[in-house]
Design a protein around this motif. Structure first.
Motif, PDB file in Angstrom:
ATOM      1  N   ARG A 109      53.476  22.183  36.414  1.00 16.49           N
ATOM      2  CA  ARG A 109      54.802  21.653  36.772  1.00 16.49           C
ATOM      3  C   ARG A 109      55.765  21.961  35.623  1.00 16.49           C
ATOM      4  NH1 ARG A 109      54.077  16.276  36.619  1.00 16.49           N
ATOM      5  NH2 ARG A 109      51.914  16.424  35.956  1.00 16.49           N
ATOM      6  N   PRO A 110      56.283  23.213  35.579  1.00 20.13           N
ATOM      7  CA  PRO A 110      57.062  23.660  34.415  1.00 20.13           C
ATOM      8  C   PRO A 110      58.290  22.798  34.158  1.00 20.13           C
ATOM      9  CG  PRO A 110      57.239  25.219  36.246  1.00 20.13           C
ATOM     10  CD  PRO A 110      56.182  24.236  36.624  1.00 20.13           C
ATOM     11  N   ARG A 111      58.559  22.582  32.862  1.00 16.30           N
ATOM     12  CA  ARG A 111      59.719  21.772  32.463  1.00 16.30           C
ATOM     13  C   ARG A 111      60.971  22.645  32.423  1.00 16.30           C
ATOM     14  NH1 ARG A 111      57.176  20.417  26.890  1.00 16.30           N
ATOM     15  NH2 ARG A 111      56.540  22.548  27.363  1.00 16.30           N
ATOM     16  N   PRO A 112      61.985  22.324  33.251  1.00 19.77           N
ATOM     17  CA  PRO A 112      63.252  23.075  33.121  1.00 19.77           C
ATOM     18  C   PRO A 112      63.784  22.932  31.697  1.00 19.77           C
ATOM     19  CG  PRO A 112      63.260  21.687  35.097  1.00 19.77           C
ATOM     20  CD  PRO A 112      62.040  21.305  34.310  1.00 19.77           C
ATOM     21  N   GLY A 113      64.249  24.019  31.121  1.00 23.41           N
ATOM     22  CA  GLY A 113      64.802  23.971  29.752  1.00 23.41           C
ATOM     23  C   GLY A 113      63.779  24.345  28.708  1.00 23.41           C
ATOM     24  N   HIS A 114      62.493  24.347  29.061  1.00 26.46           N
ATOM     25  CA  HIS A 114      61.472  24.807  28.111  1.00 26.46           C
ATOM     26  C   HIS A 114      61.037  26.209  28.539  1.00 26.46           C
ATOM     27  CE1 HIS A 114      58.951  24.129  24.694  1.00 26.46           C
ATOM     28  NE2 HIS A 114      59.186  22.819  24.672  1.00 26.46           N
ATOM     29  N   ALA A 115      60.085  26.776  27.819  1.00 29.03           N
ATOM     30  CA  ALA A 115      59.708  28.177  28.073  1.00 29.03           C
ATOM     31  C   ALA A 115      58.682  28.306  29.206  1.00 29.03           C
ATOM     32  CB  ALA A 115      59.137  28.780  26.787  1.00 29.03           C
ATOM     33  N   ASP A 116      58.219  27.162  29.761  1.00 23.09           N
ATOM     34  CA  ASP A 116      57.046  27.144  30.644  1.00 23.09           C
ATOM     35  C   ASP A 116      57.078  28.190  31.763  1.00 23.09           C
ATOM     36  OD1 ASP A 116      56.666  24.895  29.069  1.00 23.09           O
ATOM     37  OD2 ASP A 116      56.815  23.449  30.696  1.00 23.09           O
ATOM     38  N   LEU A 117      58.107  28.118  32.647  1.00 30.23           N
ATOM     39  CA  LEU A 117      58.087  28.938  33.866  1.00 30.23           C
ATOM     40  C   LEU A 117      58.204  30.432  33.559  1.00 30.23           C
ATOM     41  CD1 LEU A 117      58.066  29.202  36.954  1.00 30.23           C
ATOM     42  CD2 LEU A 117      60.541  28.843  36.917  1.00 30.23           C
ATOM     43  N   ILE A 118      59.153  30.780  32.733  1.00 27.13           N
ATOM     44  CA  ILE A 118      59.391  32.212  32.472  1.00 27.13           C
ATOM     45  C   ILE A 118      58.213  32.799  31.690  1.00 27.13           C
ATOM     46  CG2 ILE A 118      61.198  33.883  31.872  1.00 27.13           C
ATOM     47  CD1 ILE A 118      62.227  31.442  33.408  1.00 27.13           C
ATOM     48  N   GLY A 119      57.638  31.976  30.797  1.00 23.93           N
ATOM     49  CA  GLY A 119      56.461  32.439  30.041  1.00 23.93           C
ATOM     50  C   GLY A 119      55.293  32.736  30.978  1.00 23.93           C
ATOM     51  N   MET A 120      55.137  31.906  32.031  1.00 28.18           N
ATOM     52  CA  MET A 120      54.056  32.129  33.011  1.00 28.18           C
ATOM     53  C   MET A 120      54.321  33.415  33.792  1.00 28.18           C
ATOM     54  SD  MET A 120      53.593  28.210  34.365  1.00 28.18           S
ATOM     55  CE  MET A 120      52.123  28.346  35.369  1.00 28.18           C
ATOM     56  N   GLN A 121      55.590  33.606  34.216  1.00 31.17           N
ATOM     57  CA  GLN A 121      55.946  34.844  34.943  1.00 31.17           C
ATOM     58  C   GLN A 121      55.669  36.063  34.068  1.00 31.17           C
ATOM     59  OE1 GLN A 121      60.128  34.197  35.654  1.00 31.17           O
ATOM     60  NE2 GLN A 121      59.788  33.557  37.774  1.00 31.17           N
ATOM     61  N   LYS A 122      56.155  35.965  32.833  1.00 36.12           N
ATOM     62  CA  LYS A 122      56.136  37.115  31.927  1.00 36.12           C
ATOM     63  C   LYS A 122      54.720  37.560  31.575  1.00 36.12           C
ATOM     64  CE  LYS A 122      57.749  38.214  27.235  1.00 36.12           C
ATOM     65  NZ  LYS A 122      58.235  39.586  27.439  1.00 36.12           N
ATOM     66  N   HIS A 123      53.838  36.570  31.298  1.00 42.79           N
ATOM     67  CA  HIS A 123      52.498  36.928  30.835  1.00 42.79           C
ATOM     68  C   HIS A 123      51.428  36.831  31.920  1.00 42.79           C
ATOM     69  CE1 HIS A 123      53.584  37.343  26.586  1.00 42.79           C
ATOM     70  NE2 HIS A 123      54.374  36.293  26.757  1.00 42.79           N
ATOM     71  N   GLY A 124      51.830  36.418  33.137  1.00 41.79           N
ATOM     72  CA  GLY A 124      50.862  36.345  34.230  1.00 41.79           C
ATOM     73  C   GLY A 124      49.889  35.184  34.104  1.00 41.79           C
ATOM     74  N   PHE A 125      50.349  34.045  33.576  1.00 38.80           N
ATOM     75  CA  PHE A 125      49.491  32.855  33.449  1.00 38.80           C
ATOM     76  C   PHE A 125      49.628  31.973  34.697  1.00 38.80           C
ATOM     77  CE2 PHE A 125      50.736  33.185  28.723  1.00 38.80           C
ATOM     78  CZ  PHE A 125      49.595  33.893  28.383  1.00 38.80           C
ATOM     79  N   ASP A 126      48.547  31.241  35.031  1.00 41.28           N
ATOM     80  CA  ASP A 126      48.661  30.229  36.087  1.00 41.28           C
ATOM     81  C   ASP A 126      48.696  28.828  35.470  1.00 41.28           C
ATOM     82  OD1 ASP A 126      46.099  29.902  35.194  1.00 41.28           O
ATOM     83  OD2 ASP A 126      45.134  30.065  37.168  1.00 41.28           O
ATOM     84  N   ASP A 333      57.661  20.427  45.858  1.00 38.66           N
ATOM     85  CA  ASP A 333      58.545  19.738  44.911  1.00 38.66           C
ATOM     86  C   ASP A 333      57.697  18.847  44.005  1.00 38.66           C
ATOM     87  OD1 ASP A 333      60.780  20.805  46.037  1.00 38.66           O
ATOM     88  OD2 ASP A 333      61.248  19.059  47.276  1.00 38.66           O
ATOM     89  N   ALA A 334      58.149  18.642  42.788  1.00 39.31           N
ATOM     90  CA  ALA A 334      57.368  17.828  41.842  1.00 39.31           C
ATOM     91  C   ALA A 334      58.258  17.325  40.722  1.00 39.31           C
ATOM     92  CB  ALA A 334      56.227  18.663  41.262  1.00 39.31           C
ATOM     93  N   ALA A 335      57.720  16.400  39.932  1.00 42.19           N
ATOM     94  CA  ALA A 335      58.407  15.968  38.695  1.00 42.19           C
ATOM     95  C   ALA A 335      57.804  16.779  37.551  1.00 42.19           C
ATOM     96  CB  ALA A 335      58.174  14.484  38.472  1.00 42.19           C
ATOM     97  N   ALA A 336      58.660  17.193  36.611  1.00 39.38           N
ATOM     98  CA  ALA A 336      58.187  18.062  35.517  1.00 39.38           C
ATOM     99  C   ALA A 336      57.130  17.363  34.681  1.00 39.38           C
ATOM    100  CB  ALA A 336      59.358  18.466  34.636  1.00 39.38           C
ATOM    101  N   HIS A 337      56.243  18.179  34.143  1.00 32.54           N
ATOM    102  CA  HIS A 337      55.198  17.698  33.242  1.00 32.54           C
ATOM    103  C   HIS A 337      55.829  16.919  32.078  1.00 32.54           C
ATOM    104  CE1 HIS A 337      52.236  17.941  30.083  1.00 32.54           C
ATOM    105  NE2 HIS A 337      53.024  18.732  29.376  1.00 32.54           N
TER     106      HIS A 337
END
Ligand SMILES: Cc1cc2nc3c(=O)[nH]c(=O)nc-3n(C[C@H](O)[C@H](O)[C@H](O)COP(=O)(O)O)c2cc1C
Ligand SMILES: C=C(O[C@@H]1CC(C(=O)O)=C[C@@H](OP(=O)(O)O)[C@H]1O)C(=O)O
Length: 423
Positions: A109-126, A333-337
């Motif tokens: 549940r990536p936190r908006p404003g942190h690197a979580d989501l884009i970092g997962m896209q970029k490096h292929g992490f789940d 939909d979810a609440a961020a980690h």
């Protein structure tokens, strides 16, 4: 040229840093580094981790008997939290059951404003874990240790650096408040939010408490001041040699810094030209400026007056009243980690920004003056200052227009003021 790199994850065994290019002969003790590491952990609004995690410091290379040797300096900062994370952060494969529950559970549940989501896209992490481990500002401990070494080098050259908090959220030091002097550093560090104005400090502490209760977070602005710079470090001849450009890059590289101002910065854009610059006069045998609006940089070069830069930090992204996000494991939909986190880390960001300014200035000094020993760097600065023609010599202290008008007619011959330089 001075260069530096860091490595290490937030919950890994340690942070590592290497500083290369620092001359020999700089006195350096572990306590110089420990003092700054302790300053970085302080500040009203920091989270629980700052209380129980210790920075276990080792100087592993480049320093002998309390003096730098001119070889690369190696620093290790052990994370005392490591024993809790040995399995989750193990460099060796572990039982996959570790990732089912508890600390090891996948963060989806990536936190908006942190690197979580884009970092997962970029490096292929789940899982956002490998992203946040390195995106975390835990890394700034390594930068602060590097910066403490740069400051020690600068101190040998008579150059001193200070940071302080200008604003937390909407609470801001009044525009007409006096600038702190280097002698005020201890008082600033003793303040819970590193604000050099008692009323503003109390209001900032109250605001942090209020925001903490409501489950929210805050950002703010810090300012760094540097005294004793020789005029002319930096350059106007190429974009990447400009001192202001280098400082902006260094400051913007700090996690959560979203804006940089030099001198009066954006305020200058609202003024007419007659009220935006620093006029020149003759006083006591040298050229003086009647204001410090430019913040000590003109044409990408240090003017030799006090350097003044500001860094604006966005509010902490791990908001307790969790932001809306998406669970990327389910598409729902979810609440961020959210676990523990800082409510406001602006006072700490000032210490980090101060370290980045010191490293950048040290690099610019070495670019212009070189030196394989600090004595050689010193000699080179002295002979450069001596070589400035008398009619071009400037004072490192500005004098206000009113003082200039009230002052006596100046009879001192131009160029007699070189002794002002503290190298
Ligand atoms: C000293 C300091 C402490 C921080 N503490 C936290 C924290 O506890 N929680 C958090 O979510 N972000 C914290 N941050 C900010 C994140 O590291 C930052 O928001 C993240 O790296 C994304 O910001 P960016 O878009 O500027 O990289 C801190 C930043 C600094 C400089
Ligand atoms: C560990 C430090 O700061 C951390 C920076 C940070 C972040 O997301 O940037 C998140 C928090 O870490 P955690 O989620 O483990 O509590 C802060 O504590 C430090 O400054 O030494």
């Amino acid at each position: 040229m001075l260069r530096w790199l860091t490595a290490g994850e937030s919950h890994g065994p340690e942070l590592l840093a290497i500083l290369e290019g620092l001359p020999a002969g700089v006195p350096l003790s572990l306590d110089d580094l420990r003092t700054d590491l302790a300053r970085r952990k302080l500040g009203h609004g920091r989270g629980a981790r700052m209380k129980f995690e210790q920075d276990e410091l080792t100087l592993s290379a480049g320093v002998r008997h309390g003096v730098t040797m001119g070889s690369p300096i190696g620093i290790r900062i052990g994370n005392t939290e490591w024993p809790k994370w040995v399995e989750v952060m193990s460099p060796e494969p572990v039982d996959p059951a570790v990732f089912d529950t508890g600390r090891g559970a996948k963060l989806t549940r990536p936190r908006p404003g942190h690197a979580d989501l884009i970092g997962m896209q970029k490096h292929g992490f789940d899982d956002a874990r490998p992203v946040l481990e390195r995106a975390s500002a835990r890394e700034t401990a390594a930068r602060v240790a590097l910066g403490a070494i740069a400051k020690r080098f600068l101190a040998e050259l008579g150059i001193t650096t200070l940071s302080h908090t200008l604003a937390i959220g909407t609470v801001r030091v009044p525009d007409d408040a006096p600038l702190p002097a280097y002698a005020d550093l201890a008082a600033i560090d003793a303040d819970p939010v590193r604000v050099f104005d008692a009323e503003t400090s109390a209001a900032a502490v109250a605001l942090i408490d209020e925001v903490r209760k409501s489950g929210d977070t805050l950002g703010g602005v810090t300012e760094v001041l540097v005294w004793g710079l020789p005029p002319g470090i930096g350059s106007y001849v190429q974009w990447d040699r400009r001192l202001d450009a280098r400082l902006a890059k260094a400051l913007m590289s700090v996690q959560a810094i979203k804006g940089v101002e030099v001198g009066d910065g954006f305020e200058t854009t609202r003024r007419p030209g007659t009220a935006a610059h620093d006029p020149l006069y003759v006083r006591d045998g040298s050229i003086v400026r009647s204001s410090d609006r430019a913040g000590g940089i003109e044409g990408g070069m240090a003017t030799g007056t006090v350097l003044r830069v500001r860094a604006g930090m966005k509010p902490i992204a791990t908001v307790p009243k969790a932001l809306h996000t998406v669970d990327v494991a389910t598409g729902q939909d979810a609440a961020a980690h959210h676990q523990r986190s800082d409510v406001c880390a602006v006072p700490a960001s000032g210490v980090v920004v101060e370290a980045m300014v010191a490293l950048t200035i040290a690099d610019s000094i070495l670019e212009k003056f070189g030196g394989d020993s600090v004595a050689e760097t010193k000699r080179n600065i002295e002979s450069y200052l001596e070589s400035i023609p008398p009619l071009l010599r400037t004072s490192h202290v500005s004098v206000s227009e009113s003082e200039l008008q009230a002052g006596p007619v100046d009879e001192t011959p131009m160029g007699d003021s070189l002794s002002e330089w503290r190298v």
